[in-house]
Scaffold this motif. Structure first.
Motif, short mmCIF file in Angstrom:
data_model
loop_
_atom_site.label_atom_id
_atom_site.label_comp_id
_atom_site.label_asym_id
_atom_site.label_seq_id
_atom_site.Cartn_x
_atom_site.Cartn_y
_atom_site.Cartn_z
N PHE A 158 0.88 -1.18 0.01
CA PHE A 158 0.03 0.07 0.07
C PHE A 158 1.05 1.24 -0.04
N ASN A 159 0.62 2.12 -1.03
CA ASN A 159 1.61 3.39 -1.02
C ASN A 159 0.87 4.50 -0.80
N ASP A 160 -0.36 4.62 -0.51
CA ASP A 160 -1.20 5.71 -0.07
C ASP A 160 -1.87 5.37 1.17
N ILE A 161 -1.27 5.79 2.30
CA ILE A 161 -1.89 5.59 3.64
C ILE A 161 -2.39 6.88 4.16
N ARG A 162 -3.68 6.76 4.52
CA ARG A 162 -4.11 8.09 5.04
C ARG A 162 -4.41 7.54 6.63
N ILE A 163 -3.66 8.48 7.35
CA ILE A 163 -4.05 8.41 8.87
C ILE A 163 -4.88 9.53 9.34
N VAL A 164 -6.08 9.08 9.65
CA VAL A 164 -6.90 9.98 10.39
C VAL A 164 -7.22 9.82 11.81
N ASN A 165 -6.88 10.94 12.50
CA ASN A 165 -6.88 10.71 14.13
C ASN A 165 -7.56 11.90 14.72
N ARG A 166 -8.33 11.82 15.94
CA ARG A 166 -8.66 13.00 16.62
C ARG A 166 -7.51 13.99 16.94
N THR A 167 -6.56 13.33 17.61
CA THR A 167 -5.28 14.40 17.50
C THR A 167 -4.41 14.44 16.39
N VAL A 168 -4.58 15.09 15.59
CA VAL A 168 -4.07 15.24 14.20
C VAL A 168 -2.42 15.32 14.37
N ALA A 169 -1.97 15.81 15.51
CA ALA A 169 -0.51 15.88 15.61
C ALA A 169 -0.01 14.50 15.89
N ARG A 170 -0.83 13.63 16.53
CA ARG A 170 -0.28 12.24 16.46
C ARG A 170 -0.24 11.46 15.34
N ALA A 171 -1.17 11.71 14.56
CA ALA A 171 -1.23 11.13 13.06
C ALA A 171 0.04 11.64 12.19
N GLN A 172 0.39 13.07 12.42
CA GLN A 172 1.44 13.45 11.79
C GLN A 172 2.82 13.05 12.12
N GLU A 173 2.73 12.51 13.49
CA GLU A 173 4.02 11.74 14.16
C GLU A 173 4.25 10.68 13.43
N LEU A 174 3.24 9.86 13.25
CA LEU A 174 3.12 8.44 12.54
C LEU A 174 3.36 8.87 10.96
N ALA A 175 2.91 9.58 10.12
CA ALA A 175 3.26 9.98 8.79
C ALA A 175 4.63 10.25 8.61
N ASP A 176 5.18 10.93 9.66
CA ASP A 176 6.70 11.44 9.54
C ASP A 176 7.52 10.06 9.58
N HIS A 177 7.03 9.30 10.56
CA HIS A 177 7.93 8.13 10.87
C HIS A 177 7.80 7.21 9.69
N PHE A 178 6.50 7.06 9.19
CA PHE A 178 6.41 5.86 7.93
C PHE A 178 6.90 6.41 6.61
N GLY A 179 7.00 7.65 6.52
CA GLY A 179 7.50 8.48 5.35
C GLY A 179 6.62 8.48 4.16
N ILE A 180 7.33 8.57 3.13
CA ILE A 180 6.62 8.63 1.74
C ILE A 180 5.41 7.50 1.70
N GLY A 181 4.28 8.07 1.09
CA GLY A 181 2.94 7.46 1.17
C GLY A 181 2.08 7.64 2.33
N ALA A 182 2.66 8.13 3.50
CA ALA A 182 1.89 7.97 4.46
C ALA A 182 1.54 9.60 5.01
N ASN A 183 0.24 10.01 4.83
CA ASN A 183 -0.08 11.32 5.36
C ASN A 183 -1.34 11.31 6.47
N ALA A 184 -1.18 12.55 7.02
CA ALA A 184 -2.05 12.76 8.19
C ALA A 184 -3.43 13.76 8.03
N TYR A 185 -4.27 13.39 8.88
CA TYR A 185 -5.74 14.04 8.73
C TYR A 185 -6.37 14.38 9.82
#
Ligand code: NAP
Length: 281
Positions: free
Chosen positions: A148-175
């Motif tokens: 999967f190369n387009d992973i959309r992480i949706v979280n109540r606390t967006v900063a936590r989703a962003q932390e994961l998107a940064d950790h997992f890199g290209i193809g992971a984004n936070a919302y």
């Protein structure tokens, strides 16, 4: 340890009484005719370092680690698998040449459950993941491993989703949750990793009507088996997979490491755990 004495394994957590792992491993020990044991041990956070340091002395081949010790087990392991490193937590411990080794089998369990229940699921490329906690990390590792190369992480606390998107890199984004309906329109897979919908926890109404008819919806919450999210997906005619299979499949690699035989996740094991869950208050 005496080579003839029964092999001992454990699950530790705090609390631990709710754990279904002793029933899963106990069933496999009986089915495979292995004279081993698997016990639940309540270990407080303060006691975990001593507990981990004394495992070999106590005669354990290894065991499972659950909340709140997964990060402490990560720190205690001298050798860690790639999955454990990526997830940053350990749920399975064993010894190799006297060294304490740690793996995280949740990513394996998540993928194996979908392999068994929704063959072909990994031909998709776009997944929406609800939640950004420990379980979301494992799910994202599995999704990336399966292409999967387009992973959309949706979280109540967006900063936590962003932390994961940064950790997992290209193809992971936070919302944030407000982006959800738009994000679902072209998704192949929707995964809930939040506690939403779990018995005794809050739930919310999901609108999945914009999802493509071939999309798959899975929830890693398994109490109840049909969560409000899965009920909504069924109502929309989508393929669904419940979370119990993840719990059963994640137990397989540990059992094989401690007891030397690979167990099967069968319908009868599942029925046994379902009956046990139904007895829960
Ligand atoms: P966690 O690290 O505590 O993360 C919880 C996640 O749920 C966070 O993203 C949190 O959002 C979100 N959340 C909680 N309450 C919410 C609410 N009212 N509204 C919106 N979001 C909410 O927990 P975890 O370890 O990832 O576990 C999550 C769930 O997965 C648990 O129910 C657990 O039982 C289940 N699980 C199942 C398996 C299996 O084998 N099937 C394996 C592991 C875990 P915030 O960041 O905004 O707080």
């Amino acid at each position: 340890m005496d080579k003839l004495s029964p092999i001992k394994a454990f699950v530790c957590g705090h609390p631990i009484a709710h754990s279904r792992s002793p029933l899963i491993h106990g069933t496999w020990l009986t089915e495979l005719g292995i004279a081993g044991s698997y016990e639940a041990i309540d270990v407080s956070p303060e006691d975990f370092p001593n507990f981990a340091a004394g495992l070999q002395q106590a005669g354990f081949a290894g065991g499972n680690v659950t909340i709140p010790h997964k990060e402490a087990a990560f720190a205690a392991a001298a050798v860690r698998t790639e999955a454990a490193e990526l997830i940053g937590a350990v749920n399975t411990l064993w010894f190799d040449e006297g060294r304490l080794c740690g793996d995280n089998t949740d990513a394996y369990g998540f993928a194996a459950n979908l392999d068994a229940s929704a063959p072909g699921w990994a031909t998709g490329s776009c997944a929406v993941v609800l939640g950004a906690g420990g379980a979301a990390r494992a799910v994202i590792v599995a999704l990336q491993q399966r292409g999967f190369n387009d992973i959309r992480i949706v979280n109540r606390t967006v900063a936590r989703a962003q932390e994961l998107a940064d950790h997992f890199g290209i193809g992971a984004n936070a919302y944030g949750w407000n982006a959800l309906s738009e994000l679902l329109t072209d998704a192949d897979l929707l995964v809930n990793t939040t506690a939403l919908g779990m018995k005794g926890q809050e739930t919310i109404a999901f609108d999945l009507s914009s999802m493509r008819s071939a999309a798959i919806v899975t929830d890693i919450v398994y109490v109840p088996l049909t969560t409000p999210l899965l009920a909504e997906a069924m109502g929309c005619g989508l393929r669904t997979v419940d979370g119990l299979g993840m719990l059963l499949h994640q137990a397989v690699p540990g059992f094989e490491r401690w007891f030397g035989k690979r167990p099967d996740v069968t319908g009868s094991l599942r029925n046994r755990i379902v009956s046990d869950l139904e007895q829960m208050p």
